[in-house]
Scaffold this active site. Structure first.
Site, PDB file in Angstrom:
ATOM      1  N   GLY A  62     -48.645  33.084 -17.184  1.00  0.00           N
ATOM      2  CA  GLY A  62     -48.189  33.961 -16.400  1.00  0.00           C
ATOM      3  C   GLY A  62     -47.487  33.264 -15.308  1.00  0.00           C
ATOM      4  CB  SER A  63     -44.876  32.369 -13.610  1.00  0.00           C
ATOM      5  OG  SER A  63     -45.144  31.579 -14.820  1.00  0.00           O
ATOM      6  CG  ASN A  64     -47.175  34.260  -8.439  1.00  0.00           C
ATOM      7  OD1 ASN A  64     -47.469  35.131  -8.779  1.00  0.00           O
ATOM      8  ND2 ASN A  64     -48.320  33.107  -8.189  1.00  0.00           N
ATOM      9  CG  ASN A  86     -46.555  37.062 -14.750  1.00  0.00           C
ATOM     10  OD1 ASN A  86     -47.722  36.450 -14.109  1.00  0.00           O
ATOM     11  ND2 ASN A  86     -45.717  36.633 -15.180  1.00  0.00           N
ATOM     12  NE  ARG A 128     -50.751  36.727 -10.801  1.00  0.00           N
ATOM     13  CZ  ARG A 128     -49.819  36.541 -11.577  1.00  0.00           C
ATOM     14  NH1 ARG A 128     -48.678  36.141 -11.094  1.00  0.00           N
ATOM     15  NH2 ARG A 128     -50.124  36.733 -12.755  1.00  0.00           N
TER      16      ARG A 128
END
Length: 802
Positions: free
Chosen positions: A237-239, A509, A538
């Site tokens: 996943g990621s930001n 995500n 998130r």
């Protein structure tokens, strides 16, 4: 002028060889003095700066690939060799058929399943055919040279060095690789979100035999849940956020990238700078086994990727010939499935031969015991369409990024190559522009096609999960092609969700919808993602943070660094005070645990009230809240957790207000308190005392928190109460970069590779950046020559074939 400057750069680099001190242990060899870096075959110059970060300098792409392969082998030879064993289909031969894989390159449940799939790919010539395609459908000459050079560099390092990593010292499976091995690793990454996630169903599909069994359908709700879980439980996943010049102190752009990837195994990132004078100069991180920078920056532009919500595959229901379950009907005409018979060598056993079944729509997938079951009956089967199985364009897309001078150039690379399989792109440039795009390779399934061609199953799964299940008995139900699509059967660039030059663009995500809360994206096909639905904590926390930053303005790289390690818990801000009050109101200060035992929870109430709402390593109460929230969300349905439900009119701030009257609230609190006491952990213990990794026999505290808490600095640790708490990290923040520009030729960049460069415990770079991460400190990137040459840690070597 540019050529002269490039030549001087090469000469200066080579001159360092005469003055460098001994190399790091992982890179040691005796370099000869050379007037040029190209002598006796492929070669490169590698300058190492702090934390073992290599700056690779070569005259051409083959040489750059050579230096990259050599340097990756120096740091990660065992992990790389394990992955190349996977893509050759040799795991059963060396490790036994029943052993588990590390899931880095596919979802295969055991080595035999993995080998059957990858040997089938090799045997069918899939990757070789893709390599032979002319660009842009196939790879460019530069990409091929990089891949060829990488294999040569890896092999040269292997031939010249003794392996010191105990994970593979003396192992028979550590052997030279080929260009095809490297290319197949790229391929495995491309199909990771598609065929790679269905390996067991592809290799285990078997036509029915004997008397017809009772027909059974697929549980639609279970299939929807499986697709959603596949995304929600992914270890990637990621930001990422980009800020435009309108929000920054100097009118230039800013980018903060925070991808969440595994901390062990073959999907780790590896840092480097790659330079071909006058042609390419890029820094950032590559996925192991690949020679291109996937996430990075150069003197003008920076980018990161986040895992996208687009579903990169679809199912096709096959109507079978009642007399032969390996024949299916299209427009009333029979078509015979293609048999792919694969034989796998097995350690201490006879070879295993299995048959896979392929159709015009892709491989047949079946797992009668799966969750959900995908049946293959006398009348029906399902085929799996993954357009990324014909995509070998990721390398060229990344090369285009490395050569870009602006966000417009990044978009041009995406439009030309269309090679990103399962990620979004977030970017900023030195002129102050921002970019978000979900330029992702997806089957071209429009809402109209789904309406016309969905099966009964697909009419449920497509609107709910974006998974199309099409009627394969009609040729007209095959995904079409856009005029601007490089690859038939996929969407072209004009269909992709894109947002240009917003004050901020952010993704964590969720779908593209709330990339900027003031400029929501809509109008894209359902397969790309949803609109108007509840966001994850998130995403909500990230939008709150970055929108406030943009509104405040005057932003610098320092602000990006502060955001990375704020470790704010959005869920804690919403619920901790109410949880503490409800705790204090419990009769007698007790609550019943899930086993019915009465637990004294009174001491937990003031701890929750005093908690600072962060997941910093020094935070008291963070561990208690973390364990409580995990238990609450596991036991209480989302709709019952909140008093104020989600509203699409206020998606950033709803749902809210903890429902402390929910039956599971007190039970979750009791279970969390009992769990910590049983482990001998004080309720107000500092987080870092019980959330740590062990490197070199020493505990290294780890900041950050789990997905369900909404923490930007996502960490998914492994709980082991008997060993003191969270004793390892499965995945989370990985290659972090905060990048801006100050008007000079040198970007202002701060980076961190959370798990460090080398998996070898004997390397000095096995845990050095992990300790930085623990202390919330950064590496000051050295991009320009003057900065590289001024490094007190500078070591240099010329690597070459001869």
């Amino acid at each position: 002028m540019r050529t002269t400057r490039a030549r001087r750069l090469l000469v200066a680099a080579v001159a360092l060889l005469t003055a460098s001190a001994a190399l790091p242990a992982a890179a040691a060899e005796r370099p000869a003095r050379q007037d040029r870096p190209s002598h006796g075959g492929l070669s490169a110059v590698i300058r190492y700066t702090e934390y073992g970060i290599p700056h690779i300098l070569a005259e051409d792409y083959a040489g750059l690939g050579f230096g990259t392969g050599w340097a990756q082998a120096a740091d990660q030879v065992c992990t790389l060799a394990d992955g190349f064993t996977t893509v050759r289909g040799d795991r059963s031969r060396f490790f036994g058929p029943a052993a588990a894989t590390d899931l880095s390159l596919s979802s295969a449940g055991d080595n035999l399943s993995s080998d059957l799939y990858f040997r089938g790919v090799r045997q069918s010539g899939t990757v070789a055919k893709l390599l032979a395609e002319p660009a842009p459908l196939g790879p460019s000459r530069q990409a091929k040279d990089l891949i060829r050079g990488f294999a040569a560099g890896y092999n040269t390092w292997l031939a010249k060095h003794r392996i010191t990593d105990p994970a593979c010292t003396g192992a028979a499976w550590v052997r030279p690789i080929t260009t095809l091995d490297v290319a197949t690793r790229y391929y495995a990454l491309a199909v990771l979100g598609g065929q790679g996630g269905a390996v067991d169903e592809i290799t285990g599909a078997t036509p029915p035999t004997g008397a017809p069994a009772p027909e059974r359908g697929v549980d639609a709700a279970a299939l929807v849940q499986a697709v959603q879980d596949r995304s929600a439980t992914s270890d990637m996943g990621s930001n990422a956020v980009a800020f435009s010049g309108a929000t920054t102190a100097n009118g230039r752009g800013l980018l903060l990238g925070n991808p969440h990837y595994p901390w062990q195994g073959g999907r780790r990132f590896w840092q480097s700078q790659q330079t071909i004078p006058g042609e390419l100069n890029v820094a950032g991180a590559a996925l192991l086994g690949t020679p291109t920078v996937a996430i990075g920056y150069n003197s003008r532009v920076a980018w990161s990727h986040t895992v996208a919500t687009g579903v990169p595959f679809n199912l096709t229901r096959l109507t079978l010939d009642p007399s032969d379950p390996t024949v299916y009907l299209v427009d009333g005409k029979p078509e015979r499935m293609t048999r792919r018979t694969v034989t796998v060598a097995v350690k201490e056993g006879a070879p295993v031969t299995r048959t896979q079944w392929w159709t015009r729509y892709g491989p047949v997938v079946a797992d009668p015991d799966g969750d959900p079951p995908l049946p293959w009956t006398a009348t029906t089967a399902y085929a799996f369409n993954d357009p990324n199985a014909a995509n070998f364009r990721f390398a060229d897309t990344s090369l285009g990024f490395g050569r870009a001078r602006s966000t417009a150039d990044l978009r041009a690379s995406l439009d030309r190559h269309q090679g990103l399989p399962w990620v979004n792109t977030v970017a900023a440039d030195s002129a102050g522009h921002t970019l978000f795009t979900q330029s992702q390779v997806l089957p071209r399934i429009t809402d109209d096609l789904a309406a016309r061609c969905s099966t009964d199953l697909g009419r449920i799964t497509y609107p709910q999960a974006g998974l199309a299940v099409l009627d394969g008995s009609r040729a007209a139900c095959t995904p079409g092609s856009d005029a601007d699509a490089v690859q038939p059967g996929t969407f072209g660039p004009a269909r992709m969700p894109v947002l240009l030059d917003a004050p901020y663009v952010e993704n964590s995500n969720d779908s593209a919808w709330l990339t900027n809360a003031d400029r929501p994206l809509t109008g894209y096909e359902r397969i790309f993602g949803d609109v108007g639905t509840q966001r994850t904590p998130r995403t909500q926390g990230a939008i709150e943070d970055v929108a406030a930053m943009a509104e405040r303005g005057g932003l610098t790289v320092r602000d990006l660094q502060d955001q990375e390690f704020a470790n704010r818990v959005p869920v804690g801000d919403l619920t901790a005070a109410d949880a503490a009050k409800a705790c204090a109101a419990l009769p007698g200060g007790t609550a019943s645990g899930s086993d019915g035992t009465a637990v004294d929870v009174a001491a937990a109430c003031p701890v929750l009230a005093a908690w600072d709402r962060t997941m910093d390593t020094g935070s008291r109460g963070a561990l208690l809240f973390d364990r409580f929230w995990r238990k609450l969300t596991a036991a209480v349905p989302t709709a019952q957790q909140w008093r104020v439900p989600f509203s699409a009119a206020d998606p950033v701030h709803t749902p809210n207000t903890l429902n402390t009257a929910a039956p599971g609230f007190a039970t979750a609190l009791a279970d969390a308190v009992a769990e910590l006491r049983a482990a001998g952990i004080p309720l107000d213990a500092r987080l870092g005392e019980h959330q740590f990794v062990v490197r070199g026999g020493q505990r290294i505290p780890v900041p950050g928190g789990t997905e369900a808490l909404g923490v930007w600095n996502k960490i998914e640790p492994v709980w082991n109460a008997g060993q003191g708490g969270y004793t390892d990290v499965a995945f989370g923040s990985s290659h972090i970069q905060a990048v801006g520009w100050d008007g000079s030729r040198c970007p202002v960049a701060r980076t961190l590779l959370t798990y460090s460069q080398s998996s070898n415990p004997n390397s000095p770079h096995h845990s050095d950046q992990t300790r930085l991460f623990s202390a919330e400190k950064w590496v000051t990137a050295r991009f320009c020559e003057k900065d590289i040459l001024s490094s007190a840690a500078l070591k240099s070597v010329r690597v070459h074939e001869s």
